[in-house]
Design a protein around this motif. Structure first.
Motif, PDB file in Angstrom:
ATOM      1  N   ILE A  61      21.774  82.529  10.262  1.00 13.50           N
ATOM      2  CA  ILE A  61      22.728  83.519   9.746  1.00 13.50           C
ATOM      3  C   ILE A  61      22.725  83.532   8.226  1.00 13.50           C
ATOM      4  N   ALA A  62      22.616  82.341   7.614  1.00  9.73           N
ATOM      5  CA  ALA A  62      22.630  82.239   6.152  1.00  9.73           C
ATOM      6  C   ALA A  62      21.254  82.453   5.546  1.00  9.73           C
ATOM      7  N   LEU A  63      20.264  82.784   6.360  1.00  5.42           N
ATOM      8  CA  LEU A  63      18.898  82.937   5.862  1.00  5.42           C
ATOM      9  C   LEU A  63      18.771  83.959   4.734  1.00  5.42           C
ATOM     10  N   PRO A  64      19.457  85.101   4.791  1.00  7.29           N
ATOM     11  CA  PRO A  64      19.363  86.027   3.641  1.00  7.29           C
ATOM     12  C   PRO A  64      19.785  85.387   2.320  1.00  7.29           C
ATOM     13  N   VAL A  65      20.833  84.565   2.351  1.00  9.81           N
ATOM     14  CA  VAL A  65      21.273  83.890   1.126  1.00  9.81           C
ATOM     15  C   VAL A  65      20.225  82.881   0.669  1.00  9.81           C
ATOM     16  N   VAL A  66      19.657  82.140   1.617  1.00 11.56           N
ATOM     17  CA  VAL A  66      18.621  81.160   1.288  1.00 11.56           C
ATOM     18  C   VAL A  66      17.410  81.847   0.662  1.00 11.56           C
ATOM     19  N   LEU A  67      16.987  82.953   1.259  1.00 11.32           N
ATOM     20  CA  LEU A  67      15.830  83.679   0.734  1.00 11.32           C
ATOM     21  C   LEU A  67      16.129  84.277  -0.640  1.00 11.32           C
ATOM     22  N   TYR A  68      17.351  84.765  -0.827  1.00 16.27           N
ATOM     23  CA  TYR A  68      17.706  85.314  -2.134  1.00 16.27           C
ATOM     24  C   TYR A  68      17.662  84.240  -3.211  1.00 16.27           C
ATOM     25  N   GLN A  69      18.166  83.043  -2.900  1.00 17.19           N
ATOM     26  CA  GLN A  69      18.154  81.959  -3.880  1.00 17.19           C
ATOM     27  C   GLN A  69      16.717  81.543  -4.217  1.00 17.19           C
ATOM     28  N   ALA A  70      15.855  81.516  -3.204  1.00 21.38           N
ATOM     29  CA  ALA A  70      14.448  81.197  -3.458  1.00 21.38           C
ATOM     30  C   ALA A  70      13.800  82.272  -4.314  1.00 21.38           C
ATOM     31  N   TRP A  71      14.091  83.513  -4.017  1.00 20.19           N
ATOM     32  CA  TRP A  71      13.522  84.621  -4.781  1.00 20.19           C
ATOM     33  C   TRP A  71      14.041  84.627  -6.220  1.00 20.19           C
ATOM     34  N   ALA A  72      15.335  84.373  -6.390  1.00 21.86           N
ATOM     35  CA  ALA A  72      15.926  84.362  -7.727  1.00 21.86           C
ATOM     36  C   ALA A  72      15.340  83.244  -8.586  1.00 21.86           C
ATOM     37  N   PHE A  73      14.883  82.177  -7.957  1.00 21.85           N
ATOM     38  CA  PHE A  73      14.303  81.064  -8.720  1.00 21.85           C
ATOM     39  C   PHE A  73      12.882  81.376  -9.191  1.00 21.85           C
ATOM     40  N   ILE A  74      12.080  82.004  -8.334  1.00 21.02           N
ATOM     41  CA  ILE A  74      10.678  82.228  -8.695  1.00 21.02           C
ATOM     42  C   ILE A  74      10.426  83.566  -9.373  1.00 21.02           C
ATOM     43  N   ALA A  75      11.315  84.530  -9.201  1.00 26.34           N
ATOM     44  CA  ALA A  75      11.074  85.885  -9.713  1.00 26.34           C
ATOM     45  C   ALA A  75      10.879  85.949 -11.221  1.00 26.34           C
ATOM     46  N   PRO A  76      11.666  85.220 -12.048  1.00 26.56           N
ATOM     47  CA  PRO A  76      11.484  85.348 -13.505  1.00 26.56           C
ATOM     48  C   PRO A  76      10.092  84.963 -13.993  1.00 26.56           C
ATOM     49  N   GLY A  77       9.364  84.146 -13.256  1.00 26.86           N
ATOM     50  CA  GLY A  77       8.046  83.731 -13.702  1.00 26.86           C
ATOM     51  C   GLY A  77       6.910  84.562 -13.155  1.00 26.86           C
ATOM     52  N   LEU A  78       7.227  85.664 -12.467  1.00 26.51           N
ATOM     53  CA  LEU A  78       6.189  86.482 -11.854  1.00 26.51           C
ATOM     54  C   LEU A  78       5.969  87.768 -12.626  1.00 26.51           C
ATOM     55  N   TYR A  79       4.726  88.243 -12.590  1.00 30.16           N
ATOM     56  CA  TYR A  79       4.423  89.567 -13.123  1.00 30.16           C
ATOM     57  C   TYR A  79       4.915  90.628 -12.140  1.00 30.16           C
ATOM     58  N   THR A  80       4.914  91.870 -12.602  1.00 29.14           N
ATOM     59  CA  THR A  80       5.413  92.960 -11.772  1.00 29.14           C
ATOM     60  C   THR A  80       4.618  93.097 -10.485  1.00 29.14           C
ATOM     61  N   HIS A  81       3.276  93.028 -10.587  1.00 31.91           N
ATOM     62  CA  HIS A  81       2.472  93.176  -9.375  1.00 31.91           C
ATOM     63  C   HIS A  81       2.630  91.970  -8.448  1.00 31.91           C
ATOM     64  N   GLU A  82       2.953  90.797  -9.003  1.00 33.81           N
ATOM     65  CA  GLU A  82       3.177  89.624  -8.170  1.00 33.81           C
ATOM     66  C   GLU A  82       4.506  89.728  -7.433  1.00 33.81           C
ATOM     67  N   LYS A  83       5.505  90.317  -8.086  1.00 31.12           N
ATOM     68  CA  LYS A  83       6.776  90.550  -7.408  1.00 31.12           C
ATOM     69  C   LYS A  83       6.588  91.513  -6.240  1.00 31.12           C
ATOM     70  N   LYS A  84       5.732  92.508  -6.437  1.00 31.58           N
ATOM     71  CA  LYS A  84       5.437  93.429  -5.339  1.00 31.58           C
ATOM     72  C   LYS A  84       4.763  92.720  -4.177  1.00 31.58           C
ATOM     73  N   LEU A  85       4.069  91.641  -4.469  1.00 26.60           N
ATOM     74  CA  LEU A  85       3.362  90.890  -3.439  1.00 26.60           C
ATOM     75  C   LEU A  85       4.282  89.926  -2.706  1.00 26.60           C
ATOM     76  N   VAL A  86       5.111  89.189  -3.451  1.00 26.56           N
ATOM     77  CA  VAL A  86       5.889  88.114  -2.854  1.00 26.56           C
ATOM     78  C   VAL A  86       7.093  88.629  -2.067  1.00 26.56           C
ATOM     79  N   ALA A  87       7.851  89.541  -2.650  1.00 26.89           N
ATOM     80  CA  ALA A  87       9.091  89.989  -2.016  1.00 26.89           C
ATOM     81  C   ALA A  87       8.875  90.553  -0.611  1.00 26.89           C
ATOM     82  N   PRO A  88       7.942  91.483  -0.414  1.00 26.83           N
ATOM     83  CA  PRO A  88       7.736  91.994   0.955  1.00 26.83           C
ATOM     84  C   PRO A  88       7.272  90.925   1.923  1.00 26.83           C
TER      85      PRO A  88
END
Length: 255
Positions: free
Chosen positions: A87-114
């Motif tokens: 049930i809390a998986l969306p929050v867990v995934l958001y926290q993981a994404w928020a941690f790695i997103a600042p270090g990614l390029y735009t095309h890498e964000k397009k790759l990882v998020a989906p």
């Protein structure tokens, strides 16, 4: 010569990343704990829901047994904790994404998020498919095959281990499209080559199904056929995904 200021700056950056990681992990853990505490009053009902496919297959009036002293308490708690995580998986995934997103390029964000979102949804789809379709057929087969002289009374701890094994097996096998997409996107293999090895994939799917599932044809088909279909889905999506997530330099090289 290494500048002391550069060394200190790198150390500060590393520590700041560790602090950020700790904060993200704590927030994700707090979300799971909150959901878990909210669900705990209904832990017994949650286990009953998990046990429903087996109870339907058992003769009328039959019940499961618990051989351990604290097993009747411990197993429902484990099931509730797993449900809280889902049930809390969306929050867990958001926290993981928020941690790695600042270090990614735009095309890498397009790759990882989906990939993160789709892999999570596919895993949950595999678990749901196992619960709603596979369990009923498997448990019915096992109980009908049992000799009439045997009183079937499964232990709740053994049942929990069995269903968790099948949940993981079906959840992982439903990740086949993600594996295909990643292989194509990384350039390790082409779609054409994957189409060529399709017969081997089909054989491999039935081998995996024979190893993972109980020895009845129906449950093996229920695992092997989705693997084959999801493999085809991956072949269809992989080219479009590769084009949509190309880096700017990749686009300019092909222009």
């Amino acid at each position: 010569m290494i500048n002391d200021d550069d060394t200190a700056g790198a150390g500060d950056t590393f520590i700041s990343h560790l602090v950020e990681l700790r904060n993200r992990v704590m927030r994700a853990s707090i979300a799971i704990i909150i959901v878990f505490l909210c669900l705990m009053p209904w832990a017994g009902n949650i286990y009953d829901l998990l046990a429903m496919p087996m109870m339907v297959a058992l003769p009328e009036g039959s019940k499961m047994i618990a051989t351990g002293v604290i097993t009747p308490f411990l197993i429902p708690v484990k099931v509730t904790l797993l449900l809280a995580f889902l049930i809390a998986l969306p929050v867990v995934l958001y926290q993981a994404w928020a941690f790695i997103a600042p270090g990614l390029y735009t095309h890498e964000k397009k790759l990882v998020a989906p990939l993160v979102v789709s892999s999570s949804l596919l895993f949950l789809a595999g678990v749901a498919f196992c619960y709603f379709f596979v369990f009923g057929m498997v448990f019915k087969f096992v109980n009908e095959f049992a000799p009439k002289s045997i009183n079937v009374a499964p232990d709740i701890e053994s049942y929990f281990g069995f269903v968790m094994t099948l949940f993981i097996a079906f959840g992982v096998t439903f990740e086949v499209p993600i594996v295909v997409i990643v292989l194509v996107r990384m350039g390790l293999v082409t779609v054409e080559k994957l189409k060529e090895v399709r017969p081997y994939v089909i054989v491999g799917a039935f081998v995996v199904a024979a190893v993972v599932t109980p020895p009845d044809v129906m449950s093996q088909l229920l695992l092997a056929i989705p693997i084959c279909l999801l493999y085809e889905v991956g072949l269809l999506i992989a080219p479009a995904f590769a084009r949509a997530t190309r880096a700017p330099e990749e686009v300019s090289d092909q222009a």
